[in-house]
Design a protein around this motif. Sequence first.
Motif, mmCIF file in Angstrom:
data_model
loop_
_atom_site.group_PDB
_atom_site.id
_atom_site.type_symbol
_atom_site.label_atom_id
_atom_site.label_comp_id
_atom_site.label_asym_id
_atom_site.label_seq_id
_atom_site.Cartn_x
_atom_site.Cartn_y
_atom_site.Cartn_z
ATOM 1 N N TYR A 5 11.856 50.177 15.405
ATOM 2 C CA TYR A 5 12.339 50.153 16.593
ATOM 3 C C TYR A 5 13.975 50.203 16.612
ATOM 4 N N ILE A 6 14.608 49.623 15.806
ATOM 5 C CA ILE A 6 16.164 49.673 15.805
ATOM 6 C C ILE A 6 16.496 50.916 15.214
ATOM 7 N N ILE A 7 15.932 51.364 14.172
ATOM 8 C CA ILE A 7 16.240 52.683 13.671
ATOM 9 C C ILE A 7 16.203 54.013 14.745
ATOM 10 N N LEU A 8 14.619 53.908 15.319
ATOM 11 C CA LEU A 8 14.392 54.650 16.433
ATOM 12 C C LEU A 8 15.385 54.817 17.563
ATOM 13 N N GLY A 9 15.915 53.606 17.783
ATOM 14 C CA GLY A 9 16.809 53.320 19.029
ATOM 15 C C GLY A 9 18.224 53.826 18.490
ATOM 16 N N LEU A 10 18.603 53.611 17.365
ATOM 17 C CA LEU A 10 19.816 54.461 16.859
ATOM 18 C C LEU A 10 19.910 55.898 16.859
ATOM 19 N N VAL A 11 18.743 56.497 16.497
ATOM 20 C CA VAL A 11 18.541 57.863 16.608
ATOM 21 C C VAL A 11 18.589 58.322 18.021
ATOM 22 N N THR A 12 17.845 57.805 18.811
ATOM 23 C CA THR A 12 18.048 58.369 20.405
ATOM 24 C C THR A 12 19.155 58.166 20.670
ATOM 25 N N PHE A 13 19.972 57.047 20.389
ATOM 26 C CA PHE A 13 21.201 56.762 21.136
ATOM 27 C C PHE A 13 22.225 58.068 20.621
ATOM 28 N N GLY A 14 21.993 58.292 19.217
ATOM 29 C CA GLY A 14 22.864 59.284 18.799
ATOM 30 C C GLY A 14 22.627 60.747 19.344
ATOM 31 N N ILE A 15 21.356 60.899 19.526
ATOM 32 C CA ILE A 15 20.949 62.282 20.055
ATOM 33 C C ILE A 15 21.340 62.306 21.559
ATOM 34 N N GLY A 16 21.255 61.096 22.346
ATOM 35 C CA GLY A 16 21.543 60.961 23.870
ATOM 36 C C GLY A 16 23.141 61.516 23.961
ATOM 37 N N THR A 17 23.936 60.599 22.887
ATOM 38 C CA THR A 17 25.460 60.844 22.615
ATOM 39 C C THR A 17 25.718 62.202 22.583
ATOM 40 N N LEU A 18 25.229 62.804 21.834
ATOM 41 C CA LEU A 18 25.387 64.385 21.261
ATOM 42 C C LEU A 18 25.117 65.152 22.458
ATOM 43 N N THR A 19 23.975 65.017 23.297
ATOM 44 C CA THR A 19 23.607 65.932 24.374
ATOM 45 C C THR A 19 24.554 65.558 25.449
ATOM 46 N N ILE A 20 25.676 64.860 25.575
ATOM 47 C CA ILE A 20 26.388 64.755 26.770
ATOM 48 C C ILE A 20 27.370 66.053 26.838
ATOM 49 N N TRP A 21 27.583 66.500 25.368
ATOM 50 C CA TRP A 21 28.448 67.850 25.263
ATOM 51 C C TRP A 21 27.570 69.128 25.027
ATOM 52 N N VAL A 22 26.214 68.962 25.147
ATOM 53 C CA VAL A 22 25.492 70.096 25.027
ATOM 54 C C VAL A 22 24.868 70.648 26.383
ATOM 55 N N PRO A 23 25.034 71.500 26.937
ATOM 56 C CA PRO A 23 24.458 72.065 28.077
ATOM 57 C C PRO A 23 23.173 72.309 28.075
ATOM 58 N N GLY A 24 22.571 71.781 29.527
ATOM 59 C CA GLY A 24 21.198 72.159 29.444
ATOM 60 C C GLY A 24 20.118 71.027 28.548
ATOM 61 N N ILE A 25 20.594 70.281 27.944
ATOM 62 C CA ILE A 25 19.770 69.211 27.641
ATOM 63 C C ILE A 25 20.058 67.837 28.309
ATOM 64 N N PRO A 26 19.298 67.224 28.755
ATOM 65 C CA PRO A 26 19.400 65.828 29.422
ATOM 66 C C PRO A 26 19.553 64.810 28.510
ATOM 67 N N THR A 27 20.617 64.026 29.022
ATOM 68 C CA THR A 27 21.019 62.542 28.116
ATOM 69 C C THR A 27 20.078 61.640 28.698
ATOM 70 N N THR A 28 19.739 61.366 29.882
ATOM 71 C CA THR A 28 19.444 60.035 30.313
ATOM 72 C C THR A 28 17.874 59.735 29.624
ATOM 73 N N PRO A 29 16.786 60.708 29.513
ATOM 74 C CA PRO A 29 15.978 60.298 28.665
ATOM 75 C C PRO A 29 16.141 59.586 27.191
ATOM 76 N N PHE A 30 17.099 60.429 26.799
ATOM 77 C CA PHE A 30 17.316 59.575 25.109
ATOM 78 C C PHE A 30 17.692 58.278 25.407
ATOM 79 N N TYR A 31 18.622 58.039 26.356
ATOM 80 C CA TYR A 31 19.307 56.564 26.807
ATOM 81 C C TYR A 31 18.255 55.566 27.095
ATOM 82 N N LEU A 32 16.961 56.199 27.984
ATOM 83 C CA LEU A 32 15.928 55.492 28.428
ATOM 84 C C LEU A 32 15.089 55.134 27.076
#
Length: 129
Positions: A5-32
């Motif tokens: 769970y910790i590793i999956l959380g780190l991965v989704t947090f990283g993807i969510g943070t990267l998607t802040i700068w990528v247009p068209g990919i939502p950030t919120t689902p990754f942070y959720l």
Amino acid sequence: MRFIYIILGLVTFGIGTLTIWVPGIPTTPFYLLTAFFWGRSSTRLQIWLESNKYYQQYVYKGIYKRQLTQKNRIIIYLVTAAFMSIPFFTSGKLWLQITLICASFSQIIAMEGFYRGWWLNNWFLDEED
């Protein structure tokens, strides 16, 4: 399982943070997903998340109790509009501008419908209410 769970959380947090700068990919689902995974990884972390003032104000009171004030909703609408105005004014594409306008109106209609009780009644409310 806790480590996964910790590793999956780190991965989704990283993807969510990267998607802040990528247009068209939502950030919120990754942070959720991050909140879900990290909440499952530790009881202490879950308690901290649920006692956080922003969780209490925007998630617990806002969704479960339907007590998000009109002022807070207007702030959400204005922040969303401000961020949507960036591609609106910089893209020059009519189809994107129309899509952004429709997305803004659908957000307002959906949120006001939820908080005023037009739809989704009793979906998130606690049963003791």
